[in-house]
Scaffold this motif. Sequence first.
Motif, PDB file in Angstrom:
ATOM      1  N   GLY A   1      -8.988   4.056  -2.924  1.00 34.05           N
ATOM      2  CA  GLY A   1      -9.189   4.982  -4.029  1.00 34.05           C
ATOM      3  C   GLY A   1      -7.941   5.774  -4.351  1.00 34.05           C
ATOM      4  O   GLY A   1      -6.978   5.791  -3.577  1.00 34.05           O
ATOM      5  N   ILE A   2      -7.963   6.438  -5.507  1.00 34.23           N
ATOM      6  CA  ILE A   2      -6.846   7.260  -5.964  1.00 34.23           C
ATOM      7  C   ILE A   2      -7.089   8.694  -5.521  1.00 34.23           C
ATOM      8  O   ILE A   2      -8.168   9.252  -5.737  1.00 34.23           O
ATOM      9  N   VAL A   3      -6.100   9.300  -4.892  1.00 31.76           N
ATOM     10  CA  VAL A   3      -6.255  10.661  -4.395  1.00 31.76           C
ATOM     11  C   VAL A   3      -5.121  11.540  -4.915  1.00 31.76           C
ATOM     12  O   VAL A   3      -4.053  11.059  -5.265  1.00 31.76           O
ATOM     13  N   GLY A   4      -5.413  12.854  -4.928  1.00 37.76           N
ATOM     14  CA  GLY A   4      -4.400  13.823  -5.332  1.00 37.76           C
ATOM     15  C   GLY A   4      -4.372  14.050  -6.829  1.00 37.76           C
ATOM     16  O   GLY A   4      -4.968  13.311  -7.621  1.00 37.76           O
ATOM     17  N   THR A   5      -3.673  15.120  -7.213  1.00 33.22           N
ATOM     18  CA  THR A   5      -3.490  15.429  -8.628  1.00 33.22           C
ATOM     19  C   THR A   5      -2.044  15.234  -9.059  1.00 33.22           C
ATOM     20  O   THR A   5      -1.763  15.053 -10.234  1.00 33.22           O
ATOM     21  N   GLU A   6      -1.132  15.292  -8.109  1.00 32.78           N
ATOM     22  CA  GLU A   6       0.286  15.040  -8.372  1.00 32.78           C
ATOM     23  C   GLU A   6       0.717  13.820  -7.562  1.00 32.78           C
ATOM     24  O   GLU A   6       0.256  13.614  -6.447  1.00 32.78           O
ATOM     25  N   MET A   7       1.611  13.025  -8.132  1.00 35.23           N
ATOM     26  CA  MET A   7       2.113  11.831  -7.451  1.00 35.23           C
ATOM     27  C   MET A   7       0.946  10.970  -6.945  1.00 35.23           C
ATOM     28  O   MET A   7       0.876  10.590  -5.775  1.00 35.23           O
ATOM     29  N   GLN A   8       0.017  10.697  -7.830  1.00 33.40           N
ATOM     30  CA  GLN A   8      -1.176   9.948  -7.444  1.00 33.40           C
ATOM     31  C   GLN A   8      -0.814   8.512  -7.052  1.00 33.40           C
ATOM     32  O   GLN A   8       0.016   7.881  -7.683  1.00 33.40           O
ATOM     33  N   ARG A   9      -1.479   8.056  -5.989  1.00 33.37           N
ATOM     34  CA  ARG A   9      -1.304   6.683  -5.555  1.00 33.37           C
ATOM     35  C   ARG A   9      -2.651   6.150  -5.105  1.00 33.37           C
ATOM     36  O   ARG A   9      -3.583   6.905  -4.828  1.00 33.37           O
ATOM     37  N   TYR A  10      -2.717   4.838  -5.008  1.00 35.65           N
ATOM     38  CA  TYR A  10      -3.928   4.182  -4.533  1.00 35.65           C
ATOM     39  C   TYR A  10      -3.791   3.985  -3.034  1.00 35.65           C
ATOM     40  O   TYR A  10      -2.908   3.263  -2.568  1.00 35.65           O
ATOM     41  N   HIS A  11      -4.662   4.646  -2.263  1.00 35.45           N
ATOM     42  CA  HIS A  11      -4.578   4.598  -0.807  1.00 35.45           C
ATOM     43  C   HIS A  11      -5.784   3.872  -0.214  1.00 35.45           C
ATOM     44  O   HIS A  11      -6.843   3.788  -0.838  1.00 35.45           O
ATOM     45  N   LEU A  12      -5.601   3.406   1.016  1.00 30.63           N
ATOM     46  CA  LEU A  12      -6.682   2.789   1.769  1.00 30.63           C
ATOM     47  C   LEU A  12      -7.040   3.683   2.955  1.00 30.63           C
ATOM     48  O   LEU A  12      -6.157   4.276   3.581  1.00 30.63           O
ATOM     49  N   PHE A  13      -8.354   3.753   3.254  1.00 28.27           N
ATOM     50  CA  PHE A  13      -8.831   4.638   4.309  1.00 28.27           C
ATOM     51  C   PHE A  13      -9.835   3.892   5.193  1.00 28.27           C
ATOM     52  O   PHE A  13     -10.425   2.898   4.783  1.00 28.27           O
ATOM     53  N   GLY A  14     -10.035   4.428   6.400  1.00 31.27           N
ATOM     54  CA  GLY A  14     -11.046   3.869   7.283  1.00 31.27           C
ATOM     55  C   GLY A  14     -10.474   3.495   8.638  1.00 31.27           C
ATOM     56  O   GLY A  14      -9.267   3.582   8.889  1.00 31.27           O
ATOM     57  N   LYS A  15     -11.347   3.054   9.532  1.00 32.95           N
ATOM     58  CA  LYS A  15     -10.933   2.677  10.885  1.00 32.95           C
ATOM     59  C   LYS A  15      -9.926   1.543  10.874  1.00 32.95           C
ATOM     60  O   LYS A  15      -9.060   1.451  11.743  1.00 32.95           O
TER      61      LYS A  15
ATOM     62  N   VAL B   1       0.833  -1.200   0.000  1.00 32.35           N
ATOM     63  CA  VAL B   1       0.000   0.000   0.000  1.00 32.35           C
ATOM     64  C   VAL B   1       0.867   1.249   0.000  1.00 32.35           C
ATOM     65  O   VAL B   1       0.731   2.122  -0.863  1.00 32.35           O
ATOM     66  N   GLU B   2       1.775   1.351   0.960  1.00 28.08           N
ATOM     67  CA  GLU B   2       2.655   2.516   1.032  1.00 28.08           C
ATOM     68  C   GLU B   2       3.710   2.306   2.116  1.00 28.08           C
ATOM     69  O   GLU B   2       3.621   1.379   2.926  1.00 28.08           O
ATOM     70  N   THR B   3       4.692   3.208   2.117  1.00 37.53           N
ATOM     71  CA  THR B   3       5.651   3.279   3.216  1.00 37.53           C
ATOM     72  C   THR B   3       5.585   4.690   3.782  1.00 37.53           C
ATOM     73  O   THR B   3       5.473   5.663   3.039  1.00 37.53           O
ATOM     74  N   VAL B   4       5.631   4.787   5.101  1.00 33.83           N
ATOM     75  CA  VAL B   4       5.625   6.084   5.778  1.00 33.83           C
ATOM     76  C   VAL B   4       6.803   6.087   6.741  1.00 33.83           C
ATOM     77  O   VAL B   4       6.766   5.408   7.775  1.00 33.83           O
ATOM     78  N   GLY B   5       7.866   6.801   6.397  1.00 31.88           N
ATOM     79  CA  GLY B   5       9.073   6.728   7.208  1.00 31.88           C
ATOM     80  C   GLY B   5       9.619   5.314   7.147  1.00 31.88           C
ATOM     81  O   GLY B   5       9.854   4.765   6.069  1.00 31.88           O
TER      82      GLY B   5
END
Length: 293
Positions: A197-211, A136-140
């Motif tokens: 869903g896909i968010v943003g206009t630059e560097m778009q990525r598919y993110h997951l959201f919710g509790k 999904v992603e890396t954060v730090g």
Amino acid sequence: MTLESCGLLFWNLFMTHQSRVVFIGVSVIQGYVAHSAEISFRQRFKAQNDVAFTRERTESILNTLMPVMVVEELRDFSISQEFPSHHYRNATIAQSDLCGFTRLASTRRPEEVVEFIGELFGLFDELTDKHEVYKVETVGDAYIAGQAEAPLTFKNSPLCVVRFGLEMVQKTNKWSRDRKEQVSCRVGVHSGECIGGIVGTEMQRYHLFGKLMTEVEVLESTAPEGRVQVSRACKDAVDKQLRLEGMSESLMFEERLEETLRTSKGEEHSYDEDSDSFKFISNLVGPQNIFPV
């Protein structure tokens, strides 16, 4: 008489000076045209190869930024349409944290820090391929990956995500021993619903959201170092999969007996905060039990 001598005789007897000039001129022009055509052909061939290479690279980049089936979905969307979004009812997500890495990074040169995190995340990337898990992603130094129903992943197996988390711990331990460093990994794994869903206009990525994403972060932050902590919802999903698929694999879950869960920074979390699916956090998976016993 040879063909060459015949041509020379024809040249001397039947061609006037003017004809010779015209003949030479036409030959030069034809040679130039042929040369230009050859150069044009080579340039077109190179351009086609460059386009094909660029398309392959673009496809490869898209497939790392977004799930493969989402990329396929985007091909059917027009520019005027909004990006697709998805409701996943049976997602299993793992989030890891590198314990001791911040302390290590503070004592090393920037290029060494980048090299270390590159090596570790490279090992995790290999595990996503092995277990068919979507990164999904890396954060730090946190690494988030998981599975759900289509279009997030082709395969949806809570057991695979738990195995993935266990091997993240193992790979980090081996890397730390080989490097003679004091770095370990802790992982939280949770199952439930989320939105993609896909968010943003630059560097778009598919993110997951919710509790689910908030809760898996708490699971990770309160997990003991070198262990994988799962929610009751995740354990139930694994047990259901084993039962439905008739699998005999055994994982040893250890119930947490503390009254509250505490992060490395001293923050406390209760078992019953936020949501029904989260209040059952009570299980640890030992990394030594990754294989059937």
